[in-house]
Design a protein around this motif. Structure first.
Motif, PDB file in Angstrom:
ATOM      1  N   GLN A 189       0.812  -1.214   0.000  1.00 21.53           N
ATOM      2  CA  GLN A 189       0.000   0.000   0.000  1.00 21.53           C
ATOM      3  C   GLN A 189       0.850   1.271   0.000  1.00 21.53           C
ATOM      4  N   GLN A 190       2.078   1.182   0.535  1.00 21.85           N
ATOM      5  CA  GLN A 190       2.952   2.355   0.534  1.00 21.85           C
ATOM      6  C   GLN A 190       3.226   2.850  -0.882  1.00 21.85           C
ATOM      7  N   LYS A 191       3.466   1.904  -1.801  1.00 19.64           N
ATOM      8  CA  LYS A 191       3.776   2.274  -3.166  1.00 19.64           C
ATOM      9  C   LYS A 191       2.584   2.963  -3.819  1.00 19.64           C
ATOM     10  N   VAL A 192       1.395   2.457  -3.562  1.00 14.96           N
ATOM     11  CA  VAL A 192       0.184   3.061  -4.120  1.00 14.96           C
ATOM     12  C   VAL A 192       0.010   4.474  -3.581  1.00 14.96           C
ATOM     13  N   LEU A 193       0.219   4.649  -2.289  1.00 12.67           N
ATOM     14  CA  LEU A 193       0.058   5.958  -1.674  1.00 12.67           C
ATOM     15  C   LEU A 193       1.074   6.962  -2.211  1.00 12.67           C
ATOM     16  N   LEU A 194       2.327   6.534  -2.368  1.00 14.70           N
ATOM     17  CA  LEU A 194       3.341   7.439  -2.895  1.00 14.70           C
ATOM     18  C   LEU A 194       2.999   7.854  -4.321  1.00 14.70           C
ATOM     19  N   PHE A 195       2.521   6.904  -5.124  1.00 12.73           N
ATOM     20  CA  PHE A 195       2.092   7.256  -6.471  1.00 12.73           C
ATOM     21  C   PHE A 195       0.968   8.292  -6.413  1.00 12.73           C
ATOM     22  N   GLY A 196       0.002   8.073  -5.515  1.00 13.08           N
ATOM     23  CA  GLY A 196      -1.104   9.020  -5.386  1.00 13.08           C
ATOM     24  C   GLY A 196      -0.624  10.403  -5.013  1.00 13.08           C
ATOM     25  N   ILE A 197       0.373  10.476  -4.128  1.00 12.92           N
ATOM     26  CA  ILE A 197       0.926  11.763  -3.706  1.00 12.92           C
ATOM     27  C   ILE A 197       1.625  12.456  -4.871  1.00 12.92           C
ATOM     28  N   VAL A 198       2.450  11.706  -5.607  1.00 11.86           N
ATOM     29  CA  VAL A 198       3.175  12.294  -6.744  1.00 11.86           C
ATOM     30  C   VAL A 198       2.192  12.767  -7.814  1.00 11.86           C
ATOM     31  N   PHE A 199       1.196  11.937  -8.119  1.00 12.05           N
ATOM     32  CA  PHE A 199       0.224  12.317  -9.141  1.00 12.05           C
ATOM     33  C   PHE A 199      -0.579  13.536  -8.687  1.00 12.05           C
TER      34      PHE A 199
ATOM     35  N   THR B 100      -9.059   9.816  -9.347  1.00 13.03           N
ATOM     36  CA  THR B 100      -9.751  10.405  -8.201  1.00 13.03           C
ATOM     37  C   THR B 100      -9.045  11.668  -7.729  1.00 13.03           C
ATOM     38  N   ASP B 101      -7.693  11.677  -7.808  1.00 12.62           N
ATOM     39  CA  ASP B 101      -6.927  12.867  -7.447  1.00 12.62           C
ATOM     40  C   ASP B 101      -7.355  14.080  -8.259  1.00 12.62           C
ATOM     41  N   LEU B 102      -7.673  13.851  -9.526  1.00  9.58           N
ATOM     42  CA  LEU B 102      -8.113  14.959 -10.375  1.00  9.58           C
ATOM     43  C   LEU B 102      -9.396  15.585  -9.836  1.00  9.58           C
ATOM     44  N   LEU B 103     -10.302  14.741  -9.351  1.00 12.02           N
ATOM     45  CA  LEU B 103     -11.550  15.256  -8.790  1.00 12.02           C
ATOM     46  C   LEU B 103     -11.273  16.078  -7.531  1.00 12.02           C
ATOM     47  N   PHE B 104     -10.350  15.598  -6.700  1.00 10.44           N
ATOM     48  CA  PHE B 104     -10.040  16.321  -5.480  1.00 10.44           C
ATOM     49  C   PHE B 104      -9.432  17.693  -5.769  1.00 10.44           C
ATOM     50  N   ALA B 105      -8.672  17.798  -6.854  1.00  7.64           N
ATOM     51  CA  ALA B 105      -8.010  19.060  -7.182  1.00  7.64           C
ATOM     52  C   ALA B 105      -9.023  20.177  -7.435  1.00  7.64           C
ATOM     53  N   PHE B 106     -10.215  19.830  -7.938  1.00 11.42           N
ATOM     54  CA  PHE B 106     -11.235  20.832  -8.216  1.00 11.42           C
ATOM     55  C   PHE B 106     -11.708  21.530  -6.939  1.00 11.42           C
ATOM     56  N   ASP B 107     -11.676  20.818  -5.806  1.00 10.02           N
ATOM     57  CA  ASP B 107     -12.051  21.425  -4.523  1.00 10.02           C
ATOM     58  C   ASP B 107     -10.850  22.063  -3.847  1.00 10.02           C
ATOM     59  N   SER B 108      -9.712  21.378  -3.939  1.00  4.81           N
ATOM     60  CA  SER B 108      -8.530  21.769  -3.191  1.00  4.81           C
ATOM     61  C   SER B 108      -7.964  23.116  -3.630  1.00  4.81           C
ATOM     62  N   ILE B 109      -7.782  23.291  -4.921  1.00  5.44           N
ATOM     63  CA  ILE B 109      -7.114  24.504  -5.411  1.00  5.44           C
ATOM     64  C   ILE B 109      -7.959  25.762  -5.211  1.00  5.44           C
ATOM     65  N   PRO B 110      -9.258  25.767  -5.558  1.00  2.89           N
ATOM     66  CA  PRO B 110     -10.052  26.967  -5.243  1.00  2.89           C
ATOM     67  C   PRO B 110     -10.039  27.306  -3.759  1.00  2.89           C
ATOM     68  N   ALA B 111      -9.991  26.287  -2.890  1.00  4.99           N
ATOM     69  CA  ALA B 111     -10.000  26.535  -1.447  1.00  4.99           C
ATOM     70  C   ALA B 111      -8.777  27.324  -1.018  1.00  4.99           C
ATOM     71  N   ILE B 112      -7.611  26.939  -1.495  1.00  7.41           N
ATOM     72  CA  ILE B 112      -6.407  27.643  -1.050  1.00  7.41           C
ATOM     73  C   ILE B 112      -6.251  28.995  -1.738  1.00  7.41           C
ATOM     74  N   PHE B 113      -6.765  29.129  -2.973  1.00  2.00           N
ATOM     75  CA  PHE B 113      -6.737  30.437  -3.615  1.00  2.00           C
ATOM     76  C   PHE B 113      -7.672  31.408  -2.897  1.00  2.00           C
ATOM     77  N   GLY B 114      -8.588  30.878  -2.095  1.00  2.00           N
ATOM     78  CA  GLY B 114      -9.430  31.742  -1.282  1.00  2.00           C
ATOM     79  C   GLY B 114      -8.697  32.311  -0.088  1.00  2.00           C
ATOM     80  N   LEU B 115      -7.495  31.784   0.195  1.00  2.00           N
ATOM     81  CA  LEU B 115      -6.705  32.243   1.335  1.00  2.00           C
ATOM     82  C   LEU B 115      -5.496  33.058   0.908  1.00  2.00           C
TER      83      LEU B 115
END
Length: 398
Positions: free
Chosen positions: A100-110, A207-222
């Motif tokens: 699972q470590q390898k999968v998680l690291l890939f998810g982080i890099v992607f 799935t990471d791509l979907l998360f980016a749609f919420d994540s990036i607008p949130a931090i640009f709000g700060l």
């Protein structure tokens, strides 16, 4: 904030170096991290992120440092929420624990790559089109609403997204049924095929791509500083792999985390729209003139975000639902561990496992039926597991 090519280069080298270190010294050799290892490295990455904020304070002032800390904490909270979906994906594909470590690291890099692209696009948009703040604000308000709706109706949007990604990946890729260690490609009967490991990585990447749609607008709000957005996002992702193993048993107990995140995203969404009104140039709003509205200071934002997260975690861990979930999880966990003991297991180990199961078996019997119905996906299977372990325990004692 004036960040030159040299500072950008140094920052990228440090982040890439940490990722390379993670791979070569931790992930390349498949293993399940111990609690001590996960705790030490989680602490290291959190301390590194906090120290980086002090560097920004020293070089660029308290205002930018506050923006960085607010962005980092928000992104970290969203990243922890993402771990829920990662757990579902790896559970769906039955990924062996040691891989699972390898999968998680890939998810982080992607996630880092995809969010960098969104950051560059977002920075260009808000610098070129001021009205994009309205769009970002509405996106966050809609996201907050969907989170609340999902919690209130019991529909998990993350699970729906995950299921869609899994179905899409399975349809496109020809994969084998079994894992071949942590390889992405294997050979079966002379035919080269993808392994489920690749399928897992594709599902997490999409799935990471979907998360980016919420994540990036949130931090640009700060903050509207691309450098702060990038570094806060990068540091929030670093150490996420270790954090997964550290709080694996705690994740499901954060029963009110989605409510907290919904409030935070809604708060930032309102903050973005207020900022958009303050900088307004749309002709159909106040004749294209700025609207005199109060804006939320970044320091206030940081305090609000910290307060919401603190209340959310405390309520989750002390609520009846959180305590009930702990009982349900531990009863099932120790039942499985007890039943998995081989016939020639060491008597001391068997006694220890039996004692732990006995403790959670008794607590599970005190639970109200409504918690069992609400907190288990398959109530009958859960009860059958506990009764099977209890029967084995009685037989061993007799």
């Amino acid at each position: 904030m004036d960040i030159g090519a040299f500072e950008w280069t140094i920052t990228l080298v440090v982040i890439l170096g940490l990722l390379a270190f993670d791979f070569f010294f931790h992930v390349r050799k498949a293993h399940e991290p111990s609690l001590k290892e996960a705790a030490l490295w989680s602490t290291f990455y959190i301390v590194a992120a906090l120290l980086f904020g002090l560097v920004i304070w020293w070089m660029d002032g308290a205002t930018y440092a506050t923006e960085y800390y607010a962005g980092y904490i928000t992104e970290k909270a969203l990243s922890v929420d993402n771990l829920f979906v990662f757990m579902v994906i790896m559970g769906s594909f039955a990924v062996p624990r040691i891989y699972q470590q390898k999968v998680l690291l890939f998810g982080i890099v992607f996630a880092l790559i995809s969010r960098t692209a969104f950051i560059l696009a977002g920075a260009w948009l808000i610098n070129t089109l001021a009205w994009m703040f309205y769009i970002f604000g509405l996106v966050l308000l809609l996201t907050a609403g969907n989170l609340l709706k999902g919690e209130m109706t019991g529909d998990n949007a993350g699970d729906e997204a995950d299921n869609f990604m899994v179905r899409l990946a399975k349809r496109v890729l020809n994969t084998s049924e079994e894992y071949d260690r942590d390889k992405l490609v294997t050979t079966i009967s002379g035919k080269r095929m993808f392994t489920p490991m690749l399928l897992v990585m594709v599902a997490i990447g999409l799935t990471d791509l979907l998360f980016a749609f919420d994540s990036i607008p949130a931090i640009f709000g700060l903050t509207n500083q691309a450098y702060i957005v990038f570094t806060a996002t990068a540091f929030s992702l670093m150490g996420l792999r270790q954090l997964y193993f550290l709080i694996d048993g705690l994740l499901d107990r954060l029963v009110y985390l989605s409510y907290g995140l919904a409030i935070i995203l809604g708060f930032i969404g309102v903050k973005l729209i207020l900022h958009a009104l303050h900088e307004n140039n749309l002709p159909f709003i106040n004749d294209g003139e700025p609207v005199p509205v109060a804006e939320v200071e970044t320091g206030v934002s940081l305090i609000v975000i910290l307060a919401i997260l603190t209340v959310t975690v405390v309520l989750s861990l002390t609520s009846k639902k959180g305590r009930a979930l702990r009982v349900v999880q531990n009863a099932a966990r120790y039942a499985n561990e007890y039943l998995s003991l081989p016939a020639d297991a060491d008597p001391t180990e068997r006694a220890v496992k039996s004692e732990k199961f006995q403790l959670w078996w008794e607590r599970s019997r005190e639970l109200d039926d409504r918690w069992v119905n609400e907190l288990t996906d398959h109530r009958d299977q859960y009860l059958a597991l506990l009764h099977k372990a209890r029967g084995q325990q009685i037989n061993d004692a007799g």
